[in-house]
Each structure stands twice: as structure tokens, then as C-alpha cells.
Scaffold this motif. Structure first.
Motif, PDB file in Angstrom:
ATOM      1  N   GLU A   1       0.797  -1.215   0.124  1.00  0.00           N
ATOM      2  CA  GLU A   1      -0.075   0.043  -0.126  1.00  0.00           C
ATOM      3  C   GLU A   1       0.871   1.282  -0.001  1.00  0.00           C
ATOM      4  N   ARG A   2       1.969   0.968  -0.179  1.00  0.00           N
ATOM      5  CA  ARG A   2       3.101   2.141  -0.463  1.00  0.00           C
ATOM      6  C   ARG A   2       3.125   3.234   0.812  1.00  0.00           C
TER       7      ARG A   2
ATOM      8  N   ASP B   1      -0.560  10.203  -2.478  1.00  0.00           N
ATOM      9  CA  ASP B   1      -1.449  10.733  -3.537  1.00  0.00           C
ATOM     10  C   ASP B   1      -3.074  10.040  -3.674  1.00  0.00           C
ATOM     11  N   GLU B   2      -3.026   8.993  -3.242  1.00  0.00           N
ATOM     12  CA  GLU B   2      -4.373   8.316  -3.549  1.00  0.00           C
ATOM     13  C   GLU B   2      -5.321   8.830  -2.347  1.00  0.00           C
ATOM     14  N   TRP B   3      -4.571   9.508  -1.383  1.00  0.00           N
ATOM     15  CA  TRP B   3      -5.526   9.889  -0.116  1.00  0.00           C
ATOM     16  C   TRP B   3      -6.251  11.005  -0.355  1.00  0.00           C
TER      17      TRP B   3
ATOM     18  N   VAL C   1       2.374  13.109   7.866  1.00  0.00           N
ATOM     19  CA  VAL C   1       1.902  11.690   7.872  1.00  0.00           C
ATOM     20  C   VAL C   1       2.965  10.406   7.513  1.00  0.00           C
ATOM     21  N   GLU C   2       3.829  11.100   6.762  1.00  0.00           N
ATOM     22  CA  GLU C   2       5.170  10.094   6.911  1.00  0.00           C
ATOM     23  C   GLU C   2       5.673  10.051   8.168  1.00  0.00           C
TER      24      GLU C   2
ATOM     25  N   VAL D   1      -9.773  18.414   3.402  1.00  0.00           N
ATOM     26  CA  VAL D   1      -8.519  19.239   3.448  1.00  0.00           C
ATOM     27  C   VAL D   1      -7.305  18.053   2.942  1.00  0.00           C
ATOM     28  N   PRO D   2      -6.510  18.279   2.019  1.00  0.00           N
ATOM     29  CA  PRO D   2      -5.501  17.446   1.821  1.00  0.00           C
ATOM     30  C   PRO D   2      -4.539  17.344   2.773  1.00  0.00           C
ATOM     31  N   PRO D   3      -4.244  16.098   3.294  1.00  0.00           N
ATOM     32  CA  PRO D   3      -3.286  16.133   4.228  1.00  0.00           C
ATOM     33  C   PRO D   3      -1.798  16.530   3.690  1.00  0.00           C
TER      34      PRO D   3
END
Length: 221
Positions: free
Chosen positions: A124-125, A135-137, A150-151, A143-145
Motif C-alpha cells: 500500500e506504499r 497521492d491516492e488519499w 503523515v510520513e 483538506v488534503p493532508p
């Protein structure tokens, strides 16, 4: 010659003094481990407070069901380890062999489930500095994370769970040695210190997971 007469080190007066010294040494070692994991968990807590929304979103991509199963597995392994210590204290060799084997099987089950979980997360990268992407989240929240916080969550996740898994491997190695020696009659009701010390270590590793599971997997709740 009884086992208890062959294991007394020359610098101790008797087995009781040796037992007390060994137990104190193990507790001191565990105290350093508490400081080690405590520092990591403190860092995690600080960033969890600073990036609450990103950490919550990242936690939703962990497999909570697998984490819960592993929690149950480790709780059961603590029980079997405690029973192994009791069997050693009461001189029940057959029960000691049985419960040590069960503890090892449960520990191996935990690591197997964790390995499967890591494999899923790789596909799931979600592995930082290897194949990480969010990117797929984009459609999961209004609101884009931010990618870096996150990393960072997954950095803490892999470091903490990886170190815990390493401690589990060490524990399994110790139990394997104890199992072999138990088969040869090395331990008895008069001498069971290594079994007892291994039990302390195993319970510590289990307790660490009891903290990791809610902090990493249940953030979303």
C-alpha cells in the motif's frame, strides 16, 4: 550432583543471594529499556499533539484487526510464560516444557502476523523512504493532508513496532535456549532463576505492545 549445586557462582554465598542479585540486574536492565522506549514514545506524543489530524488519518491506514489479534496473542503468551515460571518453581518439568513451547509458538505467531502486516503496508506504499506516497488519499478528507507529518507517523510506527519485534526475536532465542536446557533437567524447584528472569523480560515486551497498540492503531478513535 543436584542442579542447584552446580550453578552457584563462586562469588555468591548461596543460591538465594545469587537469585536476588540476578533479579536486581534484570530489573535494572528493564529500567534502561523503559527509558529507551519512553524517549521514543515521548517524541511520538509531542508530534501526535502537533499534527493531530495527519496522525489520525495515517492511523486509519493501519490494520486494526490484525493489531487486535496480536494483542490477544501476546496476552495469551504472558499467561503461558507465567505458567512456565510456576511449573519451574514447583519442579514440574513436563509442564515447564509444554508452557515454554506454547509461549514460543504464540511469540512466533505474533511475528508472523506482524510480517504479514508489514507486507500489506509495503504493497500500500506506506513505508517511509522506500515507497511512501499519499497521492491516492486526496479524496479521503476535505483538506488534503500534508505528506511530511503523515510520513512522520509511519516513521514512528515502523521504528516502534520494528524495535518491539526485535525484542520478541531476542525473547524467542532466550526461550529456545531455556527449552533445550529444561529438557536436560537443568532447572528444578531449587533452581529456576533463568526461567523467572526470562519471564520478566517477556512480560515487559508484552507490556510495551499494550502501550503501542492504542497509541498507534486506535488514534482514530
Amino acid at each position: 550432583m543436584p542442579a542447584e549445586q552446580t550453578v552457584l557462582a563462586h562469588h555468591f554465598e548461596d543460591l538465594e543471594q545469587q537469585h536476588d542479585a540476578n533479579t536486581l540486574g534484570m530489573w535494572m536492565f528493564l529500567a534502561t529499556e523503559v527509558l529507551f522506549f519512553g524517549g521514543l514514545l515521548t517524541g511520538y506524543t509531542v508530534y501526535r499533539y502537533q499534527y493531530a489530524s495527519e496522525f489520525t488519518l495515517a492511523s486509519e491506514h493501519l490494520k486494526e484487526s490484525l493489531g487486535a489479534i496480536n494483542t490477544a496473542v501476546l496476552i495469551c503468551s504472558s499467561l503461558t510464560m507465567a505458567l512456565a515460571v510456576h511449573a519451574a518453581q514447583t519442579g514440574k518439568r513436563a509442564a515447564l516444557l509444554w508452557f515454554l513451547t506454547l509461549t514460543m509458538l504464540l511469540g512466533a505467531t505474533f511475528l508472523g502476523i506482524k510480517a504479514s502486516e508489514y507486507t500489506i503496508e509495503y504493497r500500500e506504499r506506506l513505508v517511509p523512504q522506500v515507497n511512501f506516497t499519499i497521492d491516492e488519499w486526496a479524496g479521503e478528507t476535505s483538506v488534503p493532508p500534508r505528506a511530511q507529518p503523515v510520513e512522520l507517523f509511519f516513521v514512528f510506527y515502523f521504528v516502534l513496532t520494528g524495535l518491539h519485534a526485535l525484542h520478541m526475536l531476542v525473547g524467542l532465542g532466550v526461550l529456545a535456549v531455556l527449552l533445550f536446557r529444561s529438557r536436560t533437567g537443568r532447572y528444578s524447584a531449587g533452581y529456576y532463576t533463568p526461567i523467572e528472569l526470562a519471564g520478566l523480560y517477556w512480560h515487559f515486551v508484552d507490556i510495551v505492545w499494550i502501550f503501542l497498540f492504542p497509541l498507534l492503531y486506535l488514534v482514530r478513535h
